[in-house]
Design a protein around this motif. Structure first.
Motif, PDB file in Angstrom:
ATOM      1  N   LEU A  56     -21.557  21.163 -31.186  1.00  0.00           N
ATOM      2  CA  LEU A  56     -21.293  19.859 -30.569  1.00  0.00           C
ATOM      3  C   LEU A  56     -22.585  19.123 -30.190  1.00  0.00           C
ATOM      4  N   ASP A  57     -23.530  19.842 -29.570  1.00  0.00           N
ATOM      5  CA  ASP A  57     -24.692  19.168 -28.986  1.00  0.00           C
ATOM      6  C   ASP A  57     -25.447  18.274 -29.973  1.00  0.00           C
ATOM      7  N   PRO A  58     -25.773  18.766 -31.195  1.00  0.00           N
ATOM      8  CA  PRO A  58     -26.479  17.863 -32.118  1.00  0.00           C
ATOM      9  C   PRO A  58     -25.651  16.622 -32.486  1.00  0.00           C
ATOM     10  N   LEU A  59     -24.325  16.802 -32.542  1.00  0.00           N
ATOM     11  CA  LEU A  59     -23.475  15.652 -32.895  1.00  0.00           C
ATOM     12  C   LEU A  59     -23.478  14.608 -31.780  1.00  0.00           C
ATOM     13  N   VAL A  60     -23.497  15.081 -30.531  1.00  0.00           N
ATOM     14  CA  VAL A  60     -23.540  14.146 -29.394  1.00  0.00           C
ATOM     15  C   VAL A  60     -24.848  13.350 -29.459  1.00  0.00           C
ATOM     16  N   ARG A  61     -25.940  14.058 -29.694  1.00  0.00           N
ATOM     17  CA  ARG A  61     -27.236  13.364 -29.760  1.00  0.00           C
ATOM     18  C   ARG A  61     -27.236  12.334 -30.885  1.00  0.00           C
ATOM     19  N   GLN A  70     -20.365   7.334 -21.880  1.00  0.00           N
ATOM     20  CA  GLN A  70     -19.330   7.905 -21.007  1.00  0.00           C
ATOM     21  C   GLN A  70     -18.665   9.106 -21.695  1.00  0.00           C
ATOM     22  N   LEU A  71     -18.337   8.954 -22.962  1.00  0.00           N
ATOM     23  CA  LEU A  71     -17.638  10.038 -23.668  1.00  0.00           C
ATOM     24  C   LEU A  71     -18.539  11.247 -23.878  1.00  0.00           C
ATOM     25  N   SER A  72     -19.845  11.024 -23.962  1.00  0.00           N
ATOM     26  CA  SER A  72     -20.741  12.185 -24.090  1.00  0.00           C
ATOM     27  C   SER A  72     -20.674  12.996 -22.800  1.00  0.00           C
ATOM     28  N   ARG A  73     -20.567  12.299 -21.647  1.00  0.00           N
ATOM     29  CA  ARG A  73     -20.422  12.996 -20.371  1.00  0.00           C
ATOM     30  C   ARG A  73     -19.084  13.761 -20.336  1.00  0.00           C
ATOM     31  N   CYS A  74     -18.034  13.095 -20.792  1.00  0.00           N
ATOM     32  CA  CYS A  74     -16.711  13.733 -20.817  1.00  0.00           C
ATOM     33  C   CYS A  74     -16.754  15.012 -21.671  1.00  0.00           C
ATOM     34  N   ASP A 128     -20.113  17.449 -19.938  1.00  0.00           N
ATOM     35  CA  ASP A 128     -20.011  17.874 -18.534  1.00  0.00           C
ATOM     36  C   ASP A 128     -18.601  18.332 -18.181  1.00  0.00           C
ATOM     37  N   TYR A 129     -17.575  17.591 -18.656  1.00  0.00           N
ATOM     38  CA  TYR A 129     -16.196  17.935 -18.276  1.00  0.00           C
ATOM     39  C   TYR A 129     -15.505  18.813 -19.324  1.00  0.00           C
ATOM     40  N   HIS A 130     -16.191  19.083 -20.411  1.00  0.00           N
ATOM     41  CA  HIS A 130     -15.625  19.914 -21.487  1.00  0.00           C
ATOM     42  C   HIS A 130     -14.265  19.402 -21.955  1.00  0.00           C
ATOM     43  N   CYS A 131     -14.152  18.101 -22.053  1.00  0.00           N
ATOM     44  CA  CYS A 131     -12.888  17.500 -22.491  1.00  0.00           C
ATOM     45  C   CYS A 131     -12.771  17.640 -24.013  1.00  0.00           C
ATOM     46  N   CYS A 138      -6.257  18.106  -2.885  1.00  0.00           N
ATOM     47  CA  CYS A 138      -7.464  18.896  -3.107  1.00  0.00           C
ATOM     48  C   CYS A 138      -8.442  18.024  -3.872  1.00  0.00           C
ATOM     49  N   PRO A 139      -9.688  18.446  -3.975  1.00  0.00           N
ATOM     50  CA  PRO A 139     -10.646  17.569  -4.646  1.00  0.00           C
ATOM     51  C   PRO A 139     -10.324  17.385  -6.126  1.00  0.00           C
ATOM     52  N   SER A 140     -10.515  16.206  -6.642  1.00  0.00           N
ATOM     53  CA  SER A 140     -10.293  15.974  -8.073  1.00  0.00           C
ATOM     54  C   SER A 140     -11.474  16.544  -8.843  1.00  0.00           C
ATOM     55  N   ASN A 141     -11.243  16.808 -10.142  1.00  0.00           N
ATOM     56  CA  ASN A 141     -12.337  17.441 -10.883  1.00  0.00           C
ATOM     57  C   ASN A 141     -13.000  16.537 -11.918  1.00  0.00           C
ATOM     58  N   HIS A 142     -12.585  15.292 -12.011  1.00  0.00           N
ATOM     59  CA  HIS A 142     -13.232  14.360 -12.935  1.00  0.00           C
ATOM     60  C   HIS A 142     -13.530  13.046 -12.227  1.00  0.00           C
TER      61      HIS A 142
END
Ligand code: SF4
Ligand code: SF4
Length: 443
Positions: free
Chosen positions: A153-158, A172-176, A179-182, A219-223
């Motif tokens: 995934l990482d090279p494709l995101v870059r 935003q979607l790179s963060r999703c 970071d959020y493993h969406c 409870c706390p949200s996770n995203h």
């Protein structure tokens, strides 16, 4: 002569989280707040890629066949010592609907459980494997974790970030994805299957189990929600290549943890019109709370292929207790579903299910009437991710349900054309051959 298979054994954990099977106590599950034994038809092997959790400081409830009653198991004897034990729960891989909650004495629970879906699990001593109270509702295997290798995934995101340097949505979607493993966001970078289009920082519901915003008592949200509204041009720049090049391409608004895209209907309608004019293939889907029927009409006319409407219940009172709507009513949601179906879209319900609530006799009757009234095509049976005791208390659950498996049977009997599922579909696959017989799925 066929022999009746022995029921699975109780699983429990010690204070360090080590999991054991009990020598003679039997696994139980819970429907609402009532313990019950699973039926043979609802016991399946724990799906691959599932996880086990302990439920901290909460003793399990099991069936004691010697005493012929359910018992709370606070301590287990280890040689001469007794040790305190806690309950074990499964979090299943997607595509499976749980039929029973973990059986425990929730009154002893000291913490509010995080937003996962909790499923009854036991140990099949004969087959030497974990079993869960569940049934498979979707045969699509694209969403299995084994398909999401982050090293690739990482090279494709870059690469995509460099390709679209001014596009806030790709950032935003790179963060999703990272970071959020969406998984949906990862699909965009892998350029395959269903990719998400987050558009809305705001929502007009205040769901008890919203994963992107927790205003008060849960409870706390996770995203973190997307903090801006992308322009139609940003959406099209990113999603058009996906529609044109991805295998089984779907682009989906409102895919999970943003606000609700219905709040950005003008932007979504413009982007969808542009996508449908320019793309030669692919499916454009809209997931929403469906709170504003006029906007649903606008979006159908913009060329949307399918729509999925979320609800925890088809009874207004229970819907209101969970969604806590601001400025709309459940009747508006029903009108939106009817509108989408009336306009010829493939229409789905994102049905947030929980044993004891969803299969209560009142909900079953209301669901049959709802299907009749709206003509909906598919029920996505999504395990509601929330602390089960908190949810049962908020829904005012009394008594147990008819059984989640029996609910699916009942609906299929009344409406053979209804499809069950867990994931959105490409338009080529809205009505696959033999769909009336698409469930049960053999595991
Ligand atoms: S579902 Fe959530 S994490 Fe995934 S792309 Fe949408 S906003 Fe991001
Ligand atoms: S409709 Fe969706 S975004 Fe809105 S509060 Fe509910 S879960 Fe959150």
């Amino acid at each position: 002569m066929s022999r009746r298979k022995p029921l699975p054994k109780l699983l429990y954990a010690d204070s360090r989280g080590n999991i054991y099977d009990h020598p003679y106590l039997t696994m139980a599950g819970m429907s609402g707040n009532e313990a019950q034994l699973p039926e043979a038809v609802e016991l399946i092997p724990l799906p691959e890629d599932s996880r086990l959790f302990t439920i901290p400081d909460t003793p399990p409830v099991a069936w004691d066949s010697r005493e012929r009653r359910f018992v709370t198991v606070s301590q287990v004897k280890e040689g001469k010592r007794s040790m305190p034990v806690q309950a074990v729960s499964a979090f299943m891989a997607p595509g499976y609907m749980r039929t029973l909650l973990p059986a425990c004495d929730y009154s002893k629970k000291k913490v509010h459980l995080p937003l996962w879906s909790y499923t009854a699990v036991g140990w099949d001593a004969e087959e030497e494997r974990f079993v869960v109270a569940a049934t498979r509702v979707d045969a699509n295997e694209n969403w299995l974790p084994k398909n999401y290798d982050d090293r690739k995934l990482d090279p494709l995101v870059r690469r995509r970030l460099a390709e679209f340097p001014k596009n806030r949505l790709v950032e935003q979607l790179s963060r999703c994805a990272v970071d959020y493993h969406c998984f949906a966001a990862k699909n965009l970078f892998f350029r395959r299957w269903e990719a998400p289009i987050p558009t809305s920082p705001v929502c007009n519901s205040r769901c008890l189990g919203c994963i992107s915003l927790q205003p008060s008592d849960c409870c706390p949200s996770n995203h973190e929600r997307i903090p801006f509204v992308p322009t139609p041009e940003e959406i099209v720049e990113l999603m058009l290549p996906h529609l044109e090049e991805a295998p089984e391409p779907i682009v989906s608004y409102g895919q999970g943890c943003e606000g609700d895209p219905i709040m950005q209907a003008d932007t979504v309608a413009t982007a969808t019109r542009m996508l449908k004019e320019r793309a030669s293939r692919g499916t454009v889907n809209f997931n929403s709370n469906g709170s504003i029927p006029d906007r649903i009409r606008l979006l159908c006319d913009a060329g949307m292929d399918s729509m999925r409407f979320s609800m925890n219940s088809v009874q207004e009172e229970l819907y209101n207790r969970y969604y806590r709507p601001k400025g709309y009513r459940f009747a508006d949601v029903v009108e939106s579903v009817r509108t989408a179906k009336g306009k010829g879209l493939f229409t789905m319900i994102n049905y947030l299910v929980s044993p004891g609530v969803t299969d209560s006799p009142a909900e079953v009757e209301a669901l049959l009437a709802f299907i009749e009234k709206t003509g909906v095509d598919m029920l996505q049976m999504r395990n509601l991710s929330i602390d089960p005791a908190f949810y049962n208390e908020r829904m005012g659950v009394t008594g147990k349900g008819i059984g989640m498996y029996r609910l699916l049977e009942r609906v299929k009997e009344a409406f053979p054309r209804i499809q069950y599922g867990y994931f959105n579909r490409t338009r080529e696959n809205f009505y696959p051959a033999g769909f009336e017989k698409g469930w049960p799925i053999v595991v």
